[in-house]
Design an enzyme around this catalytic site. Sequence first.
Site, PDB file in Angstrom:
ATOM      1  N   ILE A  93     -67.487  14.664  33.859  1.00 27.66           N
ATOM      2  CA  ILE A  93     -66.688  14.100  32.400  1.00 27.66           C
ATOM      3  C   ILE A  93     -65.823  15.541  31.913  1.00 27.66           C
ATOM      4  O   ILE A  93     -65.706  15.413  31.204  1.00 27.66           O
ATOM      5  CB  ILE A  93     -67.242  12.957  31.969  1.00 27.66           C
ATOM      6  CG1 ILE A  93     -68.056  13.671  31.201  1.00 27.66           C
ATOM      7  CG2 ILE A  93     -67.925  11.577  32.632  1.00 27.66           C
ATOM      8  CD1 ILE A  93     -68.921  12.272  29.988  1.00 27.66           C
ATOM      9  N   GLY A  94     -66.433  16.395  32.519  1.00 27.25           N
ATOM     10  CA  GLY A  94     -65.754  16.865  31.963  1.00 27.25           C
ATOM     11  C   GLY A  94     -66.334  18.883  31.282  1.00 27.25           C
ATOM     12  O   GLY A  94     -65.913  19.553  30.242  1.00 27.25           O
ATOM     13  N   ARG A 118     -82.298  23.819  23.017  1.00 33.07           N
ATOM     14  CA  ARG A 118     -82.021  25.245  23.928  1.00 33.07           C
ATOM     15  C   ARG A 118     -80.877  25.168  24.415  1.00 33.07           C
ATOM     16  O   ARG A 118     -80.008  23.489  24.913  1.00 33.07           O
ATOM     17  CB  ARG A 118     -82.805  25.293  24.940  1.00 33.07           C
ATOM     18  CG  ARG A 118     -82.077  26.005  26.007  1.00 33.07           C
ATOM     19  CD  ARG A 118     -82.709  27.436  25.733  1.00 33.07           C
ATOM     20  NE  ARG A 118     -83.998  27.773  25.523  1.00 33.07           N
ATOM     21  CZ  ARG A 118     -84.924  28.020  26.477  1.00 33.07           C
ATOM     22  NH1 ARG A 118     -84.929  28.124  27.790  1.00 33.07           N
ATOM     23  NH2 ARG A 118     -85.997  28.243  26.230  1.00 33.07           N
ATOM     24  N   ASN A 173     -75.826  26.314  27.908  1.00 31.99           N
ATOM     25  CA  ASN A 173     -74.645  27.044  28.608  1.00 31.99           C
ATOM     26  C   ASN A 173     -73.232  26.978  27.382  1.00 31.99           C
ATOM     27  O   ASN A 173     -73.003  26.236  26.884  1.00 31.99           O
ATOM     28  CB  ASN A 173     -73.591  26.737  29.725  1.00 31.99           C
ATOM     29  CG  ASN A 173     -72.252  27.561  30.418  1.00 31.99           C
ATOM     30  OD1 ASN A 173     -71.396  28.106  29.675  1.00 31.99           O
ATOM     31  ND2 ASN A 173     -72.290  27.438  31.358  1.00 31.99           N
ATOM     32  N   GLY A 189     -73.472  15.658  24.127  1.00 31.42           N
ATOM     33  CA  GLY A 189     -71.725  15.077  24.303  1.00 31.42           C
ATOM     34  C   GLY A 189     -71.772  14.549  22.732  1.00 31.42           C
ATOM     35  O   GLY A 189     -70.018  14.148  22.716  1.00 31.42           O
ATOM     36  N   GLU A 190     -72.601  13.713  22.443  1.00 27.86           N
ATOM     37  CA  GLU A 190     -72.336  13.376  21.580  1.00 27.86           C
ATOM     38  C   GLU A 190     -71.926  13.980  19.654  1.00 27.86           C
ATOM     39  O   GLU A 190     -71.236  12.919  18.718  1.00 27.86           O
ATOM     40  CB  GLU A 190     -72.857  11.438  21.322  1.00 27.86           C
ATOM     41  CG  GLU A 190     -72.185  10.638  22.499  1.00 27.86           C
ATOM     42  CD  GLU A 190     -72.855   9.783  22.920  1.00 27.86           C
ATOM     43  OE1 GLU A 190     -72.537   8.867  22.416  1.00 27.86           O
ATOM     44  OE2 GLU A 190     -74.556   9.664  23.283  1.00 27.86           O
TER      45      GLU A 190
END
Lengths: 324, 744
Positions: B469-470, B633, B636, B708-709
């Site tokens: 989703i990106g 952790r 990326n 993500g959130e």
Amino acid sequence: MKPFSYVKPLDLAEAVAAIGPGAKFLGGGTNLVDLMREGIELPETVVDVTGLPLDEVDELPGGGLRIGALVRNSALAADRRVRAAYPVLSQAVLAGASPQLRNMATVGGNLLQRTRCRYFYDQAYACNKREPGTGCDALDGFTRGHAVLGVSGSCIAAHPSDMCVALAALDATVEVQSVRGTRRIPMSDVHLPPGDTPHVETALAEDELVTAVELPPAPVAAGSRYRKVRDRASYAFALVSVAAALEVRDGTVTAVRLALGGVGTTPWRAREAERLLEGGPATEEAFGRAADAELAAAITRQGNAFKVPLARATIVATLKELAG
Amino acid sequence: MSEKYVGRPVDRLDGAIKTVGEARYAGDHRYPDLAHAALVHATIPRGRITAVEDAAARAVPGVIDVLTHENAPAMKPPPKVTLLNLSTLAIGTSVNHLATDEVHWNGQPIAVVVAESQEAARHAASLVRVTYEEKPAVVDFAAEEPNAVPQKSNALQSARADKGDAEKALADAEVSVDLRFTTPQHSHNALEPHTTTAVWDGDRLTVHEGTQSMAWTRRHLAQRFGVPERNIRMLSPFVGGGFGGKGQVWAGTLLAVLAARATGRPVRLALTRAGVHHAVGGRTPSAQRVALGADRDGRLTALIHTSVARTGRVGGHLEQITAASRHLYDSPNIHLRQSLVQLDLIANTSMRAPGESIGTFALESAVDELAWELGMDPIELRMRNEPERDPIEGRRFTHRMLREVYAVGAERFGWSERDPRPGSMRDGKWLVGMGVATAYHPSLQMPASVTVRLDADGGVVVRCALHEIGVGAATAQAQIAADELGVPLESVRVEIGDSDLPEGPMAGGSAQTASAASAVLEACRKLRRSALDLARRSAGSPLRGATDPRARDGGLYQDGRGETYAEILARAGRDHLEARAGVGMLRFLARTVREQRRWMKAASGAQFCEVRVDQDTGEVRVSRWVGVFDIGRVINEKTVASQLRGGIVMGIGLALTEETLVDRRTGRVVNASLADYHVPVHADVPRIDVHCLDDPDPTMPLGLVGVGEVGITGVGAAVANAVRHATGRRVQDLPITLDKLLPH
């Protein structure tokens, strides 16, 4: 989008001859194509005028500029002569839309763009402008973007253009052409208040093509300014905008131009405010009184009542800045 | 594991093809004979369709069919939503599209036009005339909010909590605030509007769609269309933005598949931008009360947080609006309640940090207001109430580093330069304000299955039906597998986005990367064991005596002796080795419940915001942002920072511009376009400094917590708190538009 036929004439005579009932001139298409997609404009024929030689900015013999109707908004904003003599116009154009849209949009098209009232766009709602006599669902709807000056019981849609606000302040003249010939319309007469006929938006006949906009010399405009207030920093229509030019000598206003956007059903030349300011003191109080006088005619609704104090504050702040 | 790639800012593997436009999204798949579909949306909020006139639409050249409730083949009705079958959570609405004459919301899809071109389909759709018998509808959230009823708790979330007597403690408190907040409905506006390409071949179905949930969508389609699950293949290699808007199955998906079946043609249905507003749920509006009591030293004695949200009468997601208030502050008295109203509007759905994004706006605004009341620095107030254990349930935190994120954030932001007096900091005509708020989002894991294969040429293939989703989903797993197997990143290929692959987690709840990582790690370990076993059985292998070799340089090595995987496979005459890992749903649920009793785990952060407010017009512009996060952790650095930054940008929209305008007479969304529904543009977003502590959570695979959130949480409050500092005005109703700051 309803199918239509498309012609692209290469000279003016051919273009004005090609227009007839059910035909529309196409410039940059940034508004007309949207309206066609939404099924609001349903032309049988689209006459693409972008091949006509109307894309130059020329100096007029007695001073002033003649701007071809097909000059792209980005080119107009970047023109050195415009930036030097009429900075308000360059700033207004750059305050509108996005770079991509400005690269497409033409001066003529910008003049004739239609309101962004959502009740006009969405056919599920009643709209006197879209379908005369059906009513106006905006009146009791969300009116944050709507006009407070020049409104009627039939329509409160705001005029969306930034460029036109600057042109109003600059006393521009619009040149139009049809098979009947050429005529020149003062900017203040181009756009019509809605009254009982909000679907009639301009003084142009259906078959008239904008060919040029002329700016008379205006020394006061050399230090002019466009201030746009909106809900985000870019790509939003004005809640309030102010096009202003001011000349002050020894604390007295010797020349002033003032026009408002976002608050009027038409690009709003603030003549009442100008009248009060001219010859008066260049003080914050005087600016405030002039703004109040101009806005006294405002008719607000719950959702747009804030525009009156906002317009006042923006007028005063802009004039103060120009007064130095 | 040698950490050559994990933690590095590795470029995303799909970056190049996205940049040059070669990534093929759901609407990019061509089929010979492809037909295009367009939806007709209802224009009343509630009632019955009495007639559909489609003659004009059918007369449009290129129109193949007009499907309505009168002629469409019926789908099976959607099943009831139950936690016993998690895939039922994918149901967007209980309405059985085109199988009923009932209208349940304004904008409900009520007909589908199929044509040879998208242009013809959309034009014909505009010509379908529908008449209705209208029924009274309840659509005004603000008017209905007083009639809310308590929300029921379920296994996924608790809608209430009580500890001590919070109302009494509030009444007795030396210092208190009691504030009401409102947040508006939001619409999904991902870059890619929802698009489905559906192709039937007999009773086999292929669906190209950008979804956050291939497995649940497939299960749902199988049920609705009465075909075995194995007959359906979902292809979703790229999703043009999800944010929760593509987590459930909405009308566009179902009606594309239905139209393809009815016409016998492959069908593509791409929603218009307005269509997304009308046919896909958004974020619920909310009304919230936060009341805080404290002693003069700023120690909380009472915390009350109540909320009202809405669902549609035909479905809707239950948001955990008060969730952060369960975990953030130590208070002997806590009272939390969530209530609901049902409206005749489209079902609401998840949108990035559902619940926490708007709940933290209210909670963290109130905490800031309490700091003003106390005359205390808002960071200091938070630190004085930092709990040792989860305040309500007494669980231990796996990782609690709010003190650290605030310390680092204050340093990076220059918090000490802040003059605490409201309106005291100026930059010309701008009033400058600085605000902080806490970001908090619970950490989840979901079941995931993967296979990892070692090929004779040394290549590694990781296979899992992940959703891109990106976020760089494949890139993160490639980094993990490369390190775990000791191979170069370039030799790892990650296959995702295909339901024929081992089932992945849905891309939601900030859970995808951690969930998959757990399975990838396990599979890689199995592979190394298999490779070692193979080597030890092979005559002549330098690894014959090895017991605990390290994975490095494309193979296994111990005490300077070893060989590459390719050599191991060649010596054994094998062309590949494969390992599978993953847990089943039951084992997974059991483990989750056990863990949840023991631990509270979450991502957290400190949001630091600087705003400039025009002294004349009240325009608010965010001029600086620092976000410091504890997400365990970092796999990326680059993709993680992008996700957090994206959350902050979306939060700036929540704070300043976003609002779905629902006409209170008709229940119809008025601003269903990107020109009128304001998401932040580039000019609204300053440089955003994102920093992560990078300290592993001891209970998570590789120590990573979802990212993500958490980025959007706390943002609304940080902006509101900065505006409070700049102007002295507390805005309690989002979005913070300039009219709320004009002089009275």
